[in-house]
Design a protein around this motif. Structure first.
Motif, PDB file in Angstrom:
ATOM      1  N   GLY A 539       0.954  -1.138   0.242  1.00 20.18           N
ATOM      2  CA  GLY A 539      -0.054   0.188  -0.033  1.00 20.18           C
ATOM      3  C   GLY A 539       0.931   1.342   0.071  1.00 20.18           C
ATOM      4  O   GLY A 539       0.692   2.455  -0.170  1.00 20.18           O
ATOM      5  N   SER A 540       1.968   1.419   0.199  1.00 21.09           N
ATOM      6  CA  SER A 540       3.006   2.546   0.393  1.00 21.09           C
ATOM      7  C   SER A 540       2.665   3.415  -1.365  1.00 21.09           C
ATOM      8  O   SER A 540       2.583   2.635  -2.398  1.00 21.09           O
ATOM      9  CB  SER A 540       4.393   1.711   0.437  1.00 21.09           C
ATOM     10  OG  SER A 540       4.745   1.519   1.853  1.00 21.09           O
ATOM     11  N   VAL A 541       3.189   4.446  -1.206  1.00 22.67           N
ATOM     12  CA  VAL A 541       2.685   5.161  -2.144  1.00 22.67           C
ATOM     13  C   VAL A 541       4.033   5.659  -2.287  1.00 22.67           C
ATOM     14  O   VAL A 541       4.351   6.390  -1.694  1.00 22.67           O
ATOM     15  CB  VAL A 541       1.900   6.304  -2.360  1.00 22.67           C
ATOM     16  CG1 VAL A 541       2.254   7.275  -3.919  1.00 22.67           C
ATOM     17  CG2 VAL A 541       0.262   5.446  -2.069  1.00 22.67           C
ATOM     18  N   ILE A 542       4.949   5.282  -3.679  1.00 23.72           N
ATOM     19  CA  ILE A 542       5.854   6.082  -4.171  1.00 23.72           C
ATOM     20  C   ILE A 542       6.433   7.009  -5.833  1.00 23.72           C
ATOM     21  O   ILE A 542       5.523   6.636  -6.143  1.00 23.72           O
ATOM     22  CB  ILE A 542       6.438   5.035  -4.180  1.00 23.72           C
ATOM     23  CG1 ILE A 542       7.016   4.343  -5.877  1.00 23.72           C
ATOM     24  CG2 ILE A 542       7.462   4.258  -3.070  1.00 23.72           C
ATOM     25  CD1 ILE A 542       7.596   2.796  -6.372  1.00 23.72           C
ATOM     26  N   SER A 543       7.270   7.559  -5.645  1.00 23.06           N
ATOM     27  CA  SER A 543       7.480   8.309  -6.389  1.00 23.06           C
ATOM     28  C   SER A 543       8.891   8.204  -7.142  1.00 23.06           C
ATOM     29  O   SER A 543      10.215   8.063  -6.817  1.00 23.06           O
ATOM     30  CB  SER A 543       7.127  10.041  -6.575  1.00 23.06           C
ATOM     31  OG  SER A 543       8.436  10.873  -4.710  1.00 23.06           O
ATOM     32  N   HIS A 553       3.742   6.220  -8.193  1.00 23.36           N
ATOM     33  CA  HIS A 553       3.038   4.830  -8.032  1.00 23.36           C
ATOM     34  C   HIS A 553       2.543   3.517  -6.774  1.00 23.36           C
ATOM     35  O   HIS A 553       3.125   4.329  -6.069  1.00 23.36           O
ATOM     36  CB  HIS A 553       3.783   4.002  -8.951  1.00 23.36           C
ATOM     37  CG  HIS A 553       3.028   2.130  -8.743  1.00 23.36           C
ATOM     38  ND1 HIS A 553       2.227   1.936 -10.641  1.00 23.36           N
ATOM     39  CD2 HIS A 553       3.452   0.766  -8.299  1.00 23.36           C
ATOM     40  CE1 HIS A 553       2.407   0.821 -10.173  1.00 23.36           C
ATOM     41  NE2 HIS A 553       2.703  -0.116  -9.477  1.00 23.36           N
ATOM     42  N   LYS A 554       1.479   3.310  -6.428  1.00 19.57           N
ATOM     43  CA  LYS A 554       0.882   2.880  -5.262  1.00 19.57           C
ATOM     44  C   LYS A 554       1.879   0.782  -5.558  1.00 19.57           C
ATOM     45  O   LYS A 554       1.212   0.398  -6.337  1.00 19.57           O
ATOM     46  CB  LYS A 554      -0.274   2.770  -5.243  1.00 19.57           C
ATOM     47  CG  LYS A 554      -0.802   2.069  -3.422  1.00 19.57           C
ATOM     48  CD  LYS A 554      -2.371   2.028  -3.441  1.00 19.57           C
ATOM     49  CE  LYS A 554      -2.654   1.219  -2.136  1.00 19.57           C
ATOM     50  NZ  LYS A 554      -4.533   2.293  -2.370  1.00 19.57           N
ATOM     51  N   VAL A 555       2.840   0.315  -4.505  1.00 15.97           N
ATOM     52  CA  VAL A 555       2.304  -0.874  -4.180  1.00 15.97           C
ATOM     53  C   VAL A 555       1.489  -1.722  -2.704  1.00 15.97           C
ATOM     54  O   VAL A 555       1.817  -1.351  -2.736  1.00 15.97           O
ATOM     55  CB  VAL A 555       4.235  -0.537  -3.652  1.00 15.97           C
ATOM     56  CG1 VAL A 555       4.559  -2.331  -3.612  1.00 15.97           C
ATOM     57  CG2 VAL A 555       5.228   0.348  -3.639  1.00 15.97           C
ATOM     58  N   SER A 556       0.287  -2.068  -4.561  1.00 16.22           N
ATOM     59  CA  SER A 556      -0.103  -3.320  -3.798  1.00 16.22           C
ATOM     60  C   SER A 556       0.197  -4.136  -4.467  1.00 16.22           C
ATOM     61  O   SER A 556      -0.472  -5.167  -4.021  1.00 16.22           O
ATOM     62  CB  SER A 556      -1.492  -2.459  -5.146  1.00 16.22           C
ATOM     63  OG  SER A 556      -1.306  -3.153  -6.551  1.00 16.22           O
ATOM     64  N   ARG A 557       0.955  -4.983  -4.390  1.00 21.21           N
ATOM     65  CA  ARG A 557       1.778  -5.958  -4.872  1.00 21.21           C
ATOM     66  C   ARG A 557       2.593  -6.371  -3.838  1.00 21.21           C
ATOM     67  O   ARG A 557       3.605  -5.985  -3.839  1.00 21.21           O
ATOM     68  CB  ARG A 557       1.743  -6.793  -5.855  1.00 21.21           C
ATOM     69  CG  ARG A 557       1.923  -8.107  -6.068  1.00 21.21           C
ATOM     70  CD  ARG A 557       1.796  -8.253  -7.752  1.00 21.21           C
ATOM     71  NE  ARG A 557       2.538 -10.422  -8.365  1.00 21.21           N
ATOM     72  CZ  ARG A 557       2.326 -10.729  -9.043  1.00 21.21           C
ATOM     73  NH1 ARG A 557       2.604 -10.054  -9.889  1.00 21.21           N
ATOM     74  NH2 ARG A 557       2.391 -11.673  -9.108  1.00 21.21           N
ATOM     75  N   ASP A 604       3.368   7.848   0.570  1.00 21.86           N
ATOM     76  CA  ASP A 604       2.840   7.634   2.193  1.00 21.86           C
ATOM     77  C   ASP A 604       3.256   5.918   2.315  1.00 21.86           C
ATOM     78  O   ASP A 604       3.158   4.905   1.338  1.00 21.86           O
ATOM     79  CB  ASP A 604       1.107   7.599   1.562  1.00 21.86           C
ATOM     80  CG  ASP A 604      -0.120   6.867   2.872  1.00 21.86           C
ATOM     81  OD1 ASP A 604       0.574   6.956   4.065  1.00 21.86           O
ATOM     82  OD2 ASP A 604      -1.087   6.224   2.074  1.00 21.86           O
ATOM     83  N   ILE A 605       2.995   5.230   3.339  1.00 21.51           N
ATOM     84  CA  ILE A 605       3.726   4.031   3.642  1.00 21.51           C
ATOM     85  C   ILE A 605       2.655   4.134   5.297  1.00 21.51           C
ATOM     86  O   ILE A 605       2.547   3.983   6.807  1.00 21.51           O
ATOM     87  CB  ILE A 605       5.176   4.720   5.231  1.00 21.51           C
ATOM     88  CG1 ILE A 605       5.828   5.155   3.859  1.00 21.51           C
ATOM     89  CG2 ILE A 605       5.520   3.543   5.234  1.00 21.51           C
ATOM     90  CD1 ILE A 605       7.532   5.780   4.316  1.00 21.51           C
ATOM     91  N   PRO A 606       1.331   3.187   5.156  1.00 19.91           N
ATOM     92  CA  PRO A 606       0.891   2.951   5.568  1.00 19.91           C
ATOM     93  C   PRO A 606       1.409   1.378   6.169  1.00 19.91           C
ATOM     94  O   PRO A 606       0.684   1.369   7.376  1.00 19.91           O
ATOM     95  CB  PRO A 606      -0.125   1.778   4.847  1.00 19.91           C
ATOM     96  CG  PRO A 606      -0.024   1.862   3.238  1.00 19.91           C
ATOM     97  CD  PRO A 606       1.377   2.260   3.108  1.00 19.91           C
ATOM     98  N   GLY A 607       2.200   0.700   6.201  1.00 19.04           N
ATOM     99  CA  GLY A 607       2.608  -0.341   7.108  1.00 19.04           C
ATOM    100  C   GLY A 607       4.043   0.077   7.659  1.00 19.04           C
ATOM    101  O   GLY A 607       4.402   1.402   8.194  1.00 19.04           O
ATOM    102  N   ARG A 608       4.630  -0.845   8.248  1.00 20.25           N
ATOM    103  CA  ARG A 608       5.821  -0.658   8.716  1.00 20.25           C
ATOM    104  C   ARG A 608       7.308  -0.652   8.303  1.00 20.25           C
ATOM    105  O   ARG A 608       7.873   0.790   8.404  1.00 20.25           O
ATOM    106  CB  ARG A 608       6.553  -2.037   9.680  1.00 20.25           C
ATOM    107  CG  ARG A 608       7.894  -2.163   9.695  1.00 20.25           C
ATOM    108  CD  ARG A 608       8.522  -3.396  11.173  1.00 20.25           C
ATOM    109  NE  ARG A 608       8.558  -4.532   9.380  1.00 20.25           N
ATOM    110  CZ  ARG A 608       9.416  -4.824   9.618  1.00 20.25           C
ATOM    111  NH1 ARG A 608      10.671  -4.263   9.432  1.00 20.25           N
ATOM    112  NH2 ARG A 608       9.560  -5.661   8.689  1.00 20.25           N
TER     113      ARG A 608
END
Length: 626
Positions: A539-543, A553-557, A604-608
């Protein structure tokens, strides 16, 4: 051709000038002149094709250069080591010429640069083994370019280690085909990921040394009817110490009868692993030689075998002082075997001092190839010695430099980097300093070192800003590995040795990874990031940004493979373990021409944490012809 042409024209003109010739005779002679001109033109074309493409049988010899990585002079049966068996290499040495005093650089990339250019490595801007310091200056002419201009097909299969991004890339330095890796070392030797074939990322097939040999053999078969220059720089026995069971099982429990001169320094398990890897190399060299024979190319192929520096551990090495990284005999003395049946007599022994800088002049001389380079070589042709046309040269000096240390060798003595003098003919192990007995020679060699350092090192600027080139107009792919990037904030490398490392510990939006780049051709590029990500961190969003353009891009996988390598290692490694990284396609970004900072960061970093990063791959998409 020109004198023959003039002679024919003189005869024709003379006939036409004779008085009383009939018109029919004149016409006949004009026809004859036309025929002569046509024949001569045909011969010129054939001769040009022959010179450019080497299509006349036996006119231009093939050249095969085999280079090993971290194999010491003593890691051969031919040199008296009874701890291992190297029958193919022993026969190679016996069937041609072997050199007793051949020197390379103390570490990997400098030796490769000297082999490629015939010049001392600092002249070509090589001062390190990673982070850009291994790159060979672009104004240097390589051995592949020399042979390519002479009509040779050129291929390299193995470890390059003189620049990754085009035009530092092998395909930009004269090689038609490249399969292997451009980094200083690799983290996994069994079907490794992220090898390259002409810039495109590919998966290896089996044990890496066997795989590289397979590809080299295919190249030979493909080009058997035209002259080829084949460079096979193996990456073994460099660590990590991985070798298939077939070779490990033979040596795993073997008693080592020959040990390092200070046995307390030696790790026998490491020695066994290194020797097992050398026996695997021997088997693969046997495959190359057998293929040369099967293709009926024996008498028209020059085969060269050498190593890039001293051994990567304390093991038997003829009692010499020093190992890899040292400018003493043990760190820079290398085997050199050169075979050319029918031209170089079997059993030839050469005791003259020689070095890696000599190989380009020598091979060009043997092959009859014009040595046209941008800068004059430091090396000399050894062809007169090989062909027994010249006596030894007694007044030569060969310099060895690394990490601020310089030593020099003449025909008899070595002056080490501390100013101590050793008679190498009597004291190969450098145990007895004889500088007091020969103060005049010591001063002379000391002055020679200072002069050499002033001439050669003065042009080397280790602080020079050399951004990594991206998007060269002549090449489609650009790889930016973690090795060449800079971590910021909490991000760290997986290991202090950059070459096979990846970035980890990405936990904050203030963290970033940057690459100092120079975009050579602006345009649109597909972006892939080779990554791993735990399921709970999705779920992190990176640029990825460069100048005014940004890709989000959103890291969804998730992709969370374990570290690999430990199970295959025969001894514990010091380098980074690796993972099976997966390409994450971010999309297409427009890169503006010019220098700048390519930045990867999280919005954005929803996890650890965000993810681990191995490589950013850029592929040109607006010019498909590349």
């Amino acid at each position: 051709m020109y004198p023959v042409y003039k002679s024919c024209m003189r005869q024709t003109t003379g006939l036409n000038q004779k008085k009383g010739q009939s018109r029919r005779r004149t016409i006949t002679m004009n026809i004859s002149r036309s025929k002569i001109t046509i024949v001569l033109l045909f011969l010129v074309i054939v001769g040009f094709r022959s010179r450019c493409y080497g299509q006349q049988a036996g006119q231009q010899p093939n050249v095969i250069v085999i280079l090993t990585d971290d194999q010491g002079w003593g890691d051969l049966g031919y040199h008296g080591n009874t701890n291992l068996e190297t029958p193919h290499l022993d026969r190679l040495a016996a069937s041609g010429a072997s050199f007793s005093n051949f020197y390379v650089s103390p570490v990997c990339s400098p030796t490769r640069a000297e082999l490629l250019t015939g010049r001392y490595h600092p002249r070509g801007g090589v001062y390190s083994t990673s982070a850009g310091g291994e790159r060979l200056d672009l104004d240097e002419t390589t051995i592949a370019e020399v042979f390519s201009r002479a009509g040779y097909r050129t291929g390299i299969f193995g470890k390059w280690h003189n620049g990754m991004q085009y035009p530092y890339h092998p395909n930009g330095r004269g090689f038609d085909e490249f399969y292997g890796f451009a980094s200083g070392h690799w983290g996994d030797y069994f079907s490794p990921q992220l090898l390259e074939h002409n810039g495109k990322a590919v998966q290896g097939e089996g044990y890496i040394t066997n795989d590289l040999t397979d590809k080299a053999l295919s190249f030979m078969r493909q080009h058997r009817h035209e002259p080829f220059f084949l460079y096979v720089p193996y990456n073994t026995p460099h660590s990590p110490m991985q070798v298939p069971d077939r070779w490990w099982n033979k040596l795993e429990d073997k008693k080592l009868d020959m040990r390092h001169r200070d046995p307390g320094k030696e790790d026998p398990e490491f020695s066994r692993a290194a020797l097992a890897m050398v026996e695997n190399i021997d088997w693969n060299v046997g495959r190359i030689l057998e293929t040369v024979r099967q293709l009926d190319l024996d008498n028209n192929t020059i085969v060269v075998y050498m190593s890039d520096n001293g051994p990567n551990s304390w093991r038997w090495n003829g009692g010499m002082r020093g190992r890899k990284g040292s400018t003493d005999e043990g760190g820079i003395r290398s085997p050199l075997f050169i075979r050319w049946p029918g031209k170089i007599a079997a059993g030839t022994r050469i005791f003259d001092i020689s070095a890696a800088i000599d190989l380009l002049p020598t091979l060009a001389d043997l092959a009859g190839v014009a040595l046209q380079t941008a800068h004059p070589p430091d090396g000399i042709s050894l062809a007169p010695l090989l062909l027994k046309q010249q006596r030894s040269r007694k007044n030569r000096l060969i310099f060895s430099h690394w990490n601020g240390r310089t030593s020099v060798r003449n025909s008899t003595y070595r002056l080490d980097h501390r100013g101590r003098l050793y008679n190498i003919k009597r004291d190969r192990g450098q145990r007895h300093d004889s500088s007091d007995q020969h103060p005049g020679l010591t001063r002379k060699l000391t002055r020679a070192v200072r002069k050499w350092e002033k001439q050669v090192l003065s042009a080397l600027d280790e602080d020079e800003e050399r951004p990594f080139p991206v998007g060269h107009p002549d090449f489609r792919y650009t790889q930016l590995p973690a090795r060449d990037g800079m971590p910021h904030g909490n991000i760290r490398r997986s290991n202090r040795y950059p070459n096979a490392s990846f970035f980890t510990g990405w936990t904050s939006r203030r963290d970033s990874i940057t690459w100092n780049v120079d975009v050579r051709a602006g345009g649109r590029y597909k972006v892939e990031v080779y990554y791993t990500c735990a399921p709970e961190d999705r779920g992190s969003v990176i640029s990825l940004s460069f100048k005014s353009h940004r890709l989000v891009h959103k890291v969804s996988r998730a992709h969370d493979p374990p570290l690999r390598g430990r199970k295959q290692d025969r001894v514990e490694r010091v380098e980074s373990y690796v993972k099976d990284f997966r390409p994450l396609e971010l999309g297409v970004i427009r890169l503006e021409e010019g220098q700048g900072t390519l930045t990867l960061k999280a919005l954005d970093i929803p996890g650890r944490q965000v993810m681990d990063v191995r490589t950013v791959m850029l592929t040109r998409v607006d010019n498909e012809r590349h």
